[in-house]
Design an enzyme around this catalytic site. Structure first.
Site, PDB file in Angstrom:
ATOM      1  N   GLY A   1       0.816  -1.296   0.230  1.00 34.34           N
ATOM      2  CA  GLY A   1       0.026  -0.045   0.044  1.00 34.34           C
ATOM      3  C   GLY A   1       0.962   1.468   0.043  1.00 34.34           C
ATOM      4  N   GLU A   2       0.424   2.289   0.723  1.00 32.54           N
ATOM      5  CA  GLU A   2       0.997   3.682   0.728  1.00 32.54           C
ATOM      6  C   GLU A   2       1.687   4.090  -0.443  1.00 32.54           C
ATOM      7  OE1 GLU A   2       5.574   3.045   2.257  1.00 32.54           O
ATOM      8  OE2 GLU A   2       4.143   2.402   3.883  1.00 32.54           O
ATOM      9  N   ALA A   3       0.678   3.722  -1.565  1.00 35.80           N
ATOM     10  CA  ALA A   3       1.317   4.397  -3.093  1.00 35.80           C
ATOM     11  C   ALA A   3       2.580   3.390  -3.583  1.00 35.80           C
ATOM     12  CB  ALA A   3       1.158   5.540  -3.167  1.00 35.80           C
TER      13      ALA A   3
END
Lengths: 320, 320
Positions: free
Chosen positions: A285-287
């Site tokens: 996640g977290e781009a």
């Protein structure tokens, strides 16, 4: 998309010193960026990553390997520059904006109530919309939220059918008991909300979260502002899939950046007809996957804009 | 590989602010680079791409959509900075060295003679070895040579079994007649050289080419000089596969950078037990896929070296 810009990109591509199609999906990316920026030449020098963070009531049910306090701690890590996404952004020259969405106010436990009120979901969508500014070359969207792969799995089940077992996965790394709990709370939620989930926006409100609604808002705003979007993994794709369910063309300006290790993601990208750009067993996640894929978009745009044509280079074309 | 450097990389990875395994193959890459550089922290800031160019006698048999003169024209394009690989190198800060290997002296037509003499193949291997210098972070290998996907397919058939039809593909884009010709000349070559092809180095000499032998040499030199290698597509992988056939551990310091659109490549990477890092339908050669993948290695090393640990960031670890 802008057909004229796309056509100019296709025409230039056909003149570049390479066999037709030899750059594969890099060619597709250059045309896609031009079409959605409505401009030729396309630009990708400066991507922006937006990471939205939210907390989830469902986290109290033991669906994550990490305590809910990690959401706030990781936001601090983003701000300090110590997270994976910070290094990945530096690697491609991307900017990074991190949005903390009321971490002290988690969503309601979606097995017994809608996760968000009407006001909350609209506020979060509007918040996500405002995060997008004109002039961004490429928008990389991502999230942070302990518990949100459970929310994403519930949303995917509500949008595309199936049960908790079909969509739940290890997320941050739950054990077998945690995985069973995830599947069970998803099934409880599907039963509790019932027919209300026929409306995709109600899926976002009842099962989603602040950061997931913000992502949906950012996707919509990016389209209006002519910014192509790279979607990160499972939670981010689930948020965007709400818009696909309303209108399958709503994500034409978006590419799923990578195939997550989270097993539900493969099913989800299949459901929305996407082929991710990368497949590296990531699940952070977290781009992170979106920012990594932005390097491919930069490569595609660099090749498209910088290569010589057959005529310029004096290279022979195909034998007639 | 250096076990101590690999162990230091693994130990650091376990402390970084992410769930175990969440960066997927980026974690594998960071450990791999450390192990083969015999150093921790690993380095990837400055990859070097080496592109070897050679001509092939077999090109006169109509196995390519382009005339053989394109090899030399494309070398000029590399030197002028107009090719895809130039833009891709600039995108990741990679250097580029282009080696023209006697383009005025193509290999012999391998259906009636060995492609290279003993002297020629040794000279080409040595040439490739000298192209690698100590201190290179990552070596990206590639080739240019009209006709060399036919040579690569013949080499793959000789090394791993099968016929021309099993291994021939469109290359730069031949039509159905051209594809049938490719398959036929491969079968002719396999019959002509017969039992001599049981020796992998004879496969390189009899069916390969100057640039393919140079790649094999560069792979060997890189290992001695502690430089991890990214192999480009079909022709480059076929050259390296000669070494794998001699010793399956000989390519442990190499990663196949991307899955080529050339159909034989999937079979070839399976035969040598590799999983390419990228799968983007590319089939250009000239190190383009290797350079693109070097951006992933840079991302992996940046994340590994730059991320905060759980202790540094004050992030809670997994719930006990």
């Amino acid at each position: 998309p802008d057909d004229e810009a796309a056509e100019r990109a296709r025409a230039r591509d056909a003149e570049l010193t390479k066999p037709a199609g030899a750059l594969g999906r890099l060619e597709e990316l250059a045309v896609w960026v031009a079409a959605w920026q409505a401009a030729h030449p396309p630009r990708a020098a400066r991507p922006l990553a937006c990471v939205f963070a939210g907390n989830h009531g469902i986290a109290a049910r033991g669906v994550s390997a990490y305590p809910a306090s990690v959401t706030e701690q990781m936001v601090a890590n983003f701000v300090e520059g110590g997270a994976a996404v910070n290094q990945l952004c530096r690697n491609v020259g991307a900017g990074l904006s991190v949005y903390e969405m009321g971490l002290e106010t988690p969503t309601a436990d979606f097995t017994t109530a809608p996760a968000l009120t009407d006001t909350e979901v609209l506020r979060a969508i509007a918040f996500g919309m405002r995060a997008v500014e004109p002039g961004i070359d490429i928008l990389c969207l991502g999230e942070m939220g302990i518990g949100n792969t459970t929310a994403a799995a519930a949303m995917a089940a509500a949008l595309f059918g199936g049960t908790g077992t079909d969509w739940a996965g290890p997320g941050t790394g739950v054990d077998a008991d945690g995985l069973a709990t995830k599947a069970a709370v998803i099934d409880q939620a599907l039963a509790f909300h019932g027919a209300a989930l026929a409306d995709p926006l109600e899926v976002l409100r009842r099962l989603g979260g602040h950061e997931l609604a913000a992502i949906a808002g950012a996707v919509m705003a990016a389209r209006m502002l002519r910014v192509p979007v790279l979607l990160d993994g499972f939670a981010c794709t689930a948020a965007a899939a709400v818009l696909w369910k309303v209108d399958p063309a709503a994500l034409d300006h978006c590419k799923v950046a990578h195939m997550s290790r989270e097993p539900g993601h493969r099913r989800l990208v299949g459901a929305i007809g996407q082929r991710p750009l990368l497949d590296l067993d990531m699940a952070l996640g977290e781009a992170s996957g979106a920012v990594l894929a932005s390097g491919l978009v930069q490569a595609a745009v660099s090749a498209h804009n910088g290569m010589a044509t057959f005529a310029e280079a004096g290279v022979s074309t195909r034998e007639a």
